[in-house]
Enzyme design. Sequence first.
Site, PDB file in Angstrom:
ATOM      1  CE  LYS A 184      -6.438   0.207   9.540  1.00 51.69           C
ATOM      2  NZ  LYS A 184      -5.538  -0.849   9.960  1.00 51.69           N
TER       3      LYS A 184
ATOM      4  CB  CYS B 130       7.447   0.083  19.954  1.00 44.24           C
ATOM      5  SG  CYS B 130       7.199   1.835  19.850  1.00 44.24           S
TER       6      CYS B 130
ATOM      7  CG  HIS C 294      -0.904   3.356   6.430  1.00 43.93           C
ATOM      8  ND1 HIS C 294       0.353   3.890   6.250  1.00 43.93           N
ATOM      9  CD2 HIS C 294      -1.045   3.209   7.782  1.00 43.93           C
ATOM     10  CE1 HIS C 294       0.929   4.090   7.421  1.00 43.93           C
ATOM     11  NE2 HIS C 294       0.105   3.668   8.376  1.00 43.93           N
TER      12      HIS C 294
ATOM     13  CB  CYS D  20       4.892   4.858  23.315  1.00 42.73           C
ATOM     14  SG  CYS D  20       5.772   4.680  21.759  1.00 42.73           S
TER      15      CYS D  20
HETATM   16  N1  MSP Z   1       7.151  -5.471  12.178  1.00 46.11           N
HETATM   17  C1  MSP Z   1       8.067  -4.425  12.405  1.00 46.11           C
HETATM   18  C2  MSP Z   1       9.268  -4.543  11.484  1.00 46.11           C
HETATM   19  C3  MSP Z   1      10.026  -5.833  11.581  1.00 46.11           C
HETATM   20  S1  MSP Z   1      11.321  -5.898  10.427  1.00 46.11           S
HETATM   21  C4  MSP Z   1      12.170  -7.288  10.825  1.00 46.11           C
HETATM   22  C5  MSP Z   1       7.371  -3.083  12.158  1.00 46.11           C
HETATM   23  N2  MSP Z   1       6.212  -3.144  11.496  1.00 46.11           N
HETATM   24  S2  MSP Z   1       5.278  -1.880  11.151  1.00 46.11           S
HETATM   25  O1  MSP Z   1       4.148  -2.431  10.461  1.00 46.11           O
HETATM   26  O2  MSP Z   1       5.029  -1.127  12.333  1.00 46.11           O
HETATM   27  O3  MSP Z   1       6.108  -0.957  10.194  1.00 46.11           O
HETATM   28  C6  MSP Z   1       6.650  -1.458   8.982  1.00 46.11           C
HETATM   29  C7  MSP Z   1       7.484  -0.394   8.295  1.00 46.11           C
HETATM   30  O4  MSP Z   1       6.654   0.682   7.859  1.00 46.11           O
HETATM   31  C8  MSP Z   1       8.554   0.218   9.197  1.00 46.11           C
HETATM   32  O5  MSP Z   1       9.771   0.324   8.513  1.00 46.11           O
HETATM   33  C9  MSP Z   1       8.014   1.595   9.499  1.00 46.11           C
HETATM   34  O6  MSP Z   1       9.059   2.515   9.676  1.00 46.11           O
HETATM   35  C10 MSP Z   1       7.278   1.912   8.211  1.00 46.11           C
HETATM   36  N3  MSP Z   1       6.265   2.928   8.360  1.00 46.11           N
HETATM   37  C11 MSP Z   1       5.089   2.857   9.062  1.00 46.11           C
HETATM   38  N4  MSP Z   1       4.456   4.049   8.960  1.00 46.11           N
HETATM   39  C12 MSP Z   1       5.183   4.904   8.195  1.00 46.11           C
HETATM   40  C13 MSP Z   1       5.008   6.211   7.720  1.00 46.11           C
HETATM   41  N5  MSP Z   1       3.958   6.939   8.036  1.00 46.11           N
HETATM   42  N6  MSP Z   1       5.971   6.719   6.899  1.00 46.11           N
HETATM   43  C14 MSP Z   1       7.058   5.989   6.485  1.00 46.11           C
HETATM   44  N7  MSP Z   1       7.252   4.752   6.923  1.00 46.11           N
HETATM   45  C15 MSP Z   1       6.384   4.220   7.849  1.00 46.11           C
HETATM   46  O7  MSP Z   1       7.917  -2.066  12.534  1.00 46.11           O
END
Ligand code: MSP
Length: 462
Positions: free
Chosen positions: A291, A129, A18, A143
């Site tokens: 979601k 996480c 998203h 969490c």
């Molecule tokens: N797969 C791990 C990252 C591994 S990097 C070697 C992960 N994935 S994630 O899909 O959960 O998140 C990916 C990135 O999106 C992360 O940096 C997370 O901080 C960012 N974000 C997810 N939701 C977000 C918001 N609502 N706002 C800003 N960033 C957000 O973590």
Amino acid sequence: MARFSITTAIDYTNGVIHIGHAYQKIVADVLYRFHKQVGDEAYFLTGTDEHGITNAQAAAKEGLEPRQFVDKISSLDKKEIESIGINPDRFIRTTDEDHKKIVAEFYMKSFNNGDIYKGSYEGLYCAGCESYKTLSELVDGACPLHPTRTIEKISEENYFFRWSKYKDFLRELIDTNPNFIQPEQRRKDMIGFLDSGLEDIAISRPKQKLSWGIPVPNDDSHVIYVWFDALINYVTGLKDMWPASLHLVGKDITRWHTLLWPAMLKSAGYEIPRAVYSHGFMNLNGQKISKSLGNVISPSELASRYGSDATRYYFFRYGPWVEDVDVSLEKIDAAYQSDLANGLGNLASRLTTMAEKEGLTGLNKDLVTVSDEYKDYMTELKIVEATESTWSKIKDCDRTINETELWKKTGEEKETTLNKLLNTLLVIANETKPILPISSQKIIDAITGEKIVKIEPLFPRI
Ligand code: MSP
């Protein structure tokens, strides 16, 4: 020629990304385009993180094999970022063959240095996480980042990484490189975490509990823990552009990137990245983007409403660069109207209309680049200040047009003022090009041809 290699976090493939995930890809892409524009050798890496429980569970829910499922999500993620003009040099997937090979090599280097040993782990795990938790990290037994997920109790044999051995190394790295962790408040948080002590960390899961991962090279009854696997994507993906100039990540994963990753690299004998920037979080309409709350917007939906340029602009300028921010369609509409339609778009249209009428010759595009002030801000990652400095030029131009009532003027006076303003417009278009690649190019084309031509509205009413 300076080198600039930038990476973002790679997204889990348990669902399509998203706008919260896309935010950091937008910023990375703008920085990447900026560095290329000023003549650096630039490389941009992003992609998907496809192993681990979260992804395996999401596949099972749809009745698909993990591989089938992650293939689908990864390609949808790629389309999402393409819809907002993002085309990295490599879109890495942790299921790529070269990555699996490099993870195995990396693991063995660390193992051969005596930093990996067999032990047993008993404790808590949050699949959201993909991380081990202590009781003190939970709020009401859940969490805080994934309150709807059940915390698992795990008791199993694992391979451990000697994280604790690197405490002094990490402290020195942070102390001697003030820019290694940015912004400052996250640096302080990490120092606090480090000072509270580091424990060794489990980096494998028994295959009978989780088979969706890269096998431990010297014991195939285990698979490598998803974070150990995922972090190494940066080495796989950057190849000879390693070490990264900048890892861009969200604040929830700062610890992995600033404390675990450098320790892993040191252990396996690789260079340490130059900097990690960790941004804040974005909420939508006052709620967490999630979601299960039905509170999600995708980059492609925004692109079809506002266009890809305007979507990039809004998040680059108003996204959670340091503090968390709340976004809403109303806020995006308002910024679209004031900054783009009535701001840049209107200025470009006013100036090119007058210039075409006067029959003015096009400007020499090679003579004008970006301002030093903007360049310094962008280089120092002061991205909001950089954008504001460009927009203050737009305001200045508008003021000059209004105060001189330029449309009423004639002859040399009009031509001289117009030419001055058009030169500033060229600076503005160069500065906005990394953010608004399509619209800025249209401005540049309109004012640098043989004759200046009136530009079509860049940001039509929505
Ligand atoms: N797969 C791990 C990252 C591994 S990097 C070697 C992960 N994935 S994630 O899909 O959960 O998140 C990916 C990135 O999106 C992360 O940096 C997370 O901080 C960012 N974000 C997810 N939701 C977000 C918001 N609502 N706002 C800003 N960033 C957000 O973590």
